[in-house]
Write a protein that holds these residues in place. Structure first.
Motif, PDB file in Angstrom:
ATOM      1  N   ILE A  96      31.445  54.997  47.920  1.00 43.46           N
ATOM      2  CA  ILE A  96      31.721  55.695  49.228  1.00 43.46           C
ATOM      3  C   ILE A  96      30.638  56.201  49.972  1.00 43.46           C
ATOM      4  CG2 ILE A  96      32.771  57.996  49.593  1.00 43.46           C
ATOM      5  CD1 ILE A  96      34.536  57.851  47.050  1.00 43.46           C
ATOM      6  N   ASP A  97      30.581  56.069  51.196  1.00 40.81           N
ATOM      7  CA  ASP A  97      29.207  56.171  52.200  1.00 40.81           C
ATOM      8  C   ASP A  97      29.153  57.587  52.224  1.00 40.81           C
ATOM      9  OD1 ASP A  97      27.107  55.897  53.797  1.00 40.81           O
ATOM     10  OD2 ASP A  97      28.277  54.836  55.382  1.00 40.81           O
ATOM     11  N   LEU A  98      27.920  58.234  51.849  1.00 40.15           N
ATOM     12  CA  LEU A  98      27.816  59.643  52.016  1.00 40.15           C
ATOM     13  C   LEU A  98      27.522  59.950  53.608  1.00 40.15           C
ATOM     14  CD1 LEU A  98      25.166  60.525  49.403  1.00 40.15           C
ATOM     15  CD2 LEU A  98      27.208  61.349  49.574  1.00 40.15           C
ATOM     16  N   LYS A  99      27.166  59.421  54.439  1.00 45.15           N
ATOM     17  CA  LYS A  99      27.066  59.290  55.930  1.00 45.15           C
ATOM     18  C   LYS A  99      28.392  59.532  56.395  1.00 45.15           C
ATOM     19  CE  LYS A  99      22.866  56.962  56.630  1.00 45.15           C
ATOM     20  NZ  LYS A  99      22.148  55.613  57.151  1.00 45.15           N
ATOM     21  N   LYS A 100      29.530  58.974  55.713  1.00 46.28           N
ATOM     22  CA  LYS A 100      30.812  58.966  56.494  1.00 46.28           C
ATOM     23  C   LYS A 100      31.376  60.534  56.069  1.00 46.28           C
ATOM     24  CE  LYS A 100      32.155  54.181  56.986  1.00 46.28           C
ATOM     25  NZ  LYS A 100      32.974  53.006  56.238  1.00 46.28           N
ATOM     26  N   ILE A 101      31.049  60.683  54.742  1.00 50.50           N
ATOM     27  CA  ILE A 101      31.394  61.982  53.986  1.00 50.50           C
ATOM     28  C   ILE A 101      30.761  63.349  54.920  1.00 50.50           C
ATOM     29  CG2 ILE A 101      31.473  63.372  52.254  1.00 50.50           C
ATOM     30  CD1 ILE A 101      33.194  61.073  51.687  1.00 50.50           C
ATOM     31  N   SER A 102      29.668  62.875  55.131  1.00 48.14           N
ATOM     32  CA  SER A 102      28.788  63.974  55.914  1.00 48.14           C
ATOM     33  C   SER A 102      29.310  64.193  57.302  1.00 48.14           C
ATOM     34  CB  SER A 102      27.591  63.478  56.072  1.00 48.14           C
ATOM     35  OG  SER A 102      26.688  64.611  56.941  1.00 48.14           O
ATOM     36  N   LYS A 103      29.696  63.047  57.987  1.00 51.70           N
ATOM     37  CA  LYS A 103      30.514  63.311  59.461  1.00 51.70           C
ATOM     38  C   LYS A 103      31.626  63.844  59.420  1.00 51.70           C
ATOM     39  CE  LYS A 103      31.149  60.072  63.154  1.00 51.70           C
ATOM     40  NZ  LYS A 103      31.165  58.824  63.818  1.00 51.70           N
ATOM     41  N   LEU A 104      32.434  63.187  58.314  1.00 52.04           N
ATOM     42  CA  LEU A 104      33.817  63.949  58.329  1.00 52.04           C
ATOM     43  C   LEU A 104      33.684  65.517  58.025  1.00 52.04           C
ATOM     44  CD1 LEU A 104      35.729  61.322  56.220  1.00 52.04           C
ATOM     45  CD2 LEU A 104      35.991  62.025  58.537  1.00 52.04           C
ATOM     46  N   LEU A 105      32.786  65.817  57.112  1.00 56.55           N
ATOM     47  CA  LEU A 105      32.694  67.513  56.824  1.00 56.55           C
ATOM     48  C   LEU A 105      32.181  68.214  58.226  1.00 56.55           C
ATOM     49  CD1 LEU A 105      31.155  67.048  53.303  1.00 56.55           C
ATOM     50  CD2 LEU A 105      33.383  68.222  53.897  1.00 56.55           C
ATOM     51  N   LYS A 106      30.981  67.392  58.967  1.00 54.65           N
ATOM     52  CA  LYS A 106      30.508  68.221  60.083  1.00 54.65           C
ATOM     53  C   LYS A 106      31.218  68.526  61.014  1.00 54.65           C
ATOM     54  CE  LYS A 106      25.785  66.597  59.821  1.00 54.65           C
ATOM     55  NZ  LYS A 106      24.709  65.759  60.513  1.00 54.65           N
ATOM     56  N   LEU A 107      32.426  67.439  61.182  1.00 48.96           N
ATOM     57  CA  LEU A 107      33.376  67.433  62.514  1.00 48.96           C
ATOM     58  C   LEU A 107      34.702  68.216  62.024  1.00 48.96           C
ATOM     59  CD1 LEU A 107      32.948  63.787  63.631  1.00 48.96           C
ATOM     60  CD2 LEU A 107      31.865  65.897  64.649  1.00 48.96           C
ATOM     61  N   ARG A 108      34.606  68.617  60.608  1.00 53.17           N
ATOM     62  CA  ARG A 108      35.714  69.411  60.022  1.00 53.17           C
ATOM     63  C   ARG A 108      36.959  68.465  60.366  1.00 53.17           C
ATOM     64  NH1 ARG A 108      31.727  72.533  61.035  1.00 53.17           N
ATOM     65  NH2 ARG A 108      31.792  74.881  60.645  1.00 53.17           N
ATOM     66  N   LYS A 109      37.110  67.406  59.976  1.00 56.58           N
ATOM     67  CA  LYS A 109      38.207  66.398  59.952  1.00 56.58           C
ATOM     68  C   LYS A 109      39.160  66.563  59.051  1.00 56.58           C
ATOM     69  CE  LYS A 109      37.070  63.841  63.646  1.00 56.58           C
ATOM     70  NZ  LYS A 109      37.696  63.569  64.797  1.00 56.58           N
ATOM     71  N   PHE A 110      38.731  67.427  57.853  1.00 55.83           N
ATOM     72  CA  PHE A 110      39.695  67.439  56.913  1.00 55.83           C
ATOM     73  C   PHE A 110      40.771  68.615  57.205  1.00 55.83           C
ATOM     74  CE2 PHE A 110      36.065  65.512  54.624  1.00 55.83           C
ATOM     75  CZ  PHE A 110      36.778  64.621  54.232  1.00 55.83           C
ATOM     76  N   LYS A 111      42.187  68.188  57.273  1.00 59.86           N
ATOM     77  CA  LYS A 111      43.165  69.238  57.247  1.00 59.86           C
ATOM     78  C   LYS A 111      43.847  69.568  55.949  1.00 59.86           C
ATOM     79  CE  LYS A 111      44.838  67.250  61.636  1.00 59.86           C
ATOM     80  NZ  LYS A 111      43.567  66.582  62.143  1.00 59.86           N
ATOM     81  N   ASP A 112      43.563  68.777  54.870  1.00 62.92           N
ATOM     82  CA  ASP A 112      43.819  68.980  53.588  1.00 62.92           C
ATOM     83  C   ASP A 112      43.004  69.755  52.861  1.00 62.92           C
ATOM     84  OD1 ASP A 112      45.083  69.026  50.990  1.00 62.92           O
ATOM     85  OD2 ASP A 112      45.630  66.970  51.034  1.00 62.92           O
ATOM     86  N   LYS A 113      43.207  70.961  52.285  1.00 61.48           N
ATOM     87  CA  LYS A 113      42.017  71.588  51.582  1.00 61.48           C
ATOM     88  C   LYS A 113      41.579  70.941  50.426  1.00 61.48           C
ATOM     89  CE  LYS A 113      40.176  75.924  50.053  1.00 61.48           C
ATOM     90  NZ  LYS A 113      40.530  77.377  49.574  1.00 61.48           N
ATOM     91  N   GLU A 114      42.309  70.258  49.782  1.00 59.81           N
ATOM     92  CA  GLU A 114      42.222  69.786  48.395  1.00 59.81           C
ATOM     93  C   GLU A 114      41.220  68.363  48.716  1.00 59.81           C
ATOM     94  OE1 GLU A 114      45.668  68.282  46.617  1.00 59.81           O
ATOM     95  OE2 GLU A 114      45.591  69.913  45.124  1.00 59.81           O
TER      96      GLU A 114
END
Length: 192
Positions: A96-114
């Motif tokens: 799992i690419d850390l840069k992709k995770i970072s980008k998703l967290l920065k942009l607040r792309k997660f609708k599901d809290k889990e």
């Protein structure tokens, strides 16, 4: 002599000759889960003498030695993933690419809290290896969150069992079965 990495069964051994003046260090890493490596054993030996003084061991910065060994292993996993998989039989480590995770967290792309907490747990664990003092400040700068929000997220990943504490007083932890299940889920993989 250069650093040497050997693969045997489920262990990865890193030999570092002269890691500290006249001290050889041998670190054995194991996979507690498919996504993480942890230190199982550290052995010191002397180049000059049969015995090692406590003064010599005090010169060793355990954190930096452990970090250096992980960097060497991560370089192999990143550069030649087929060779790494062939020797470890682990296709999930560094998958799992850390840069992709970072980008998703920065942009607040997660609708599901889990999914958000699972992603943050993964990001938190892999960044504790890279920085040694104030993790919450470091992560707040990396993710663009306030420091207090990062502290709350960190409390939540332990409170809701996304991470289990490996030893008291140290940052990081082990990804729980719950987190691994979420990281492997189709929902999570679609976000990447």
């Amino acid at each position: 002599m250069k650093n040497k990495i050997t693969f045997k069964n489920n262990e990865i051994t890193v030999d570092m000759p002269n890691a500290v003046k006249n001290l050889n260090v041998k670190i054995v890493y194991i996979f507690p889960n498919p996504y993480q490596l942890v230190v199982k054993d550290v052995t010191f030996s002397s180049n000059k003498y049969d015995e090692i003084n406590t003064v010599d061991i005090r010169k060793v910065n355990y954190f930096s030695i452990k970090k250096k060994g992980l960097k060497l292993i991560n370089n192999i996993a990143n550069v030649d993933s087929d060779y790494f998989y062939k020797n470890t039989k682990n296709k999930f480590y560094m998958s799992i690419d850390l840069k992709k995770i970072s980008k998703l967290l920065k942009l607040r792309k997660f609708k599901d809290k889990e999914l958000k907490l699972a992603a943050y747990a993964y990001y938190y664990v892999f960044n504790t290896y890279n920085y040694s003092t104030n993790y919450s400040l470091y992560l707040s700068h990396k993710l663009g969150y306030s420091e207090s929000y990062v502290k709350n997220l960190t409390k939540d990943i332990f409170k809701y069992k996304y991470l289990t504490k490996n030893t008291a007083g140290t940052a990081g932890g082990l990804l729980s079965k719950k987190t691994i299940k979420l990281l492997n889920s189709q929902k999570f993989q679609q976000l990447l």
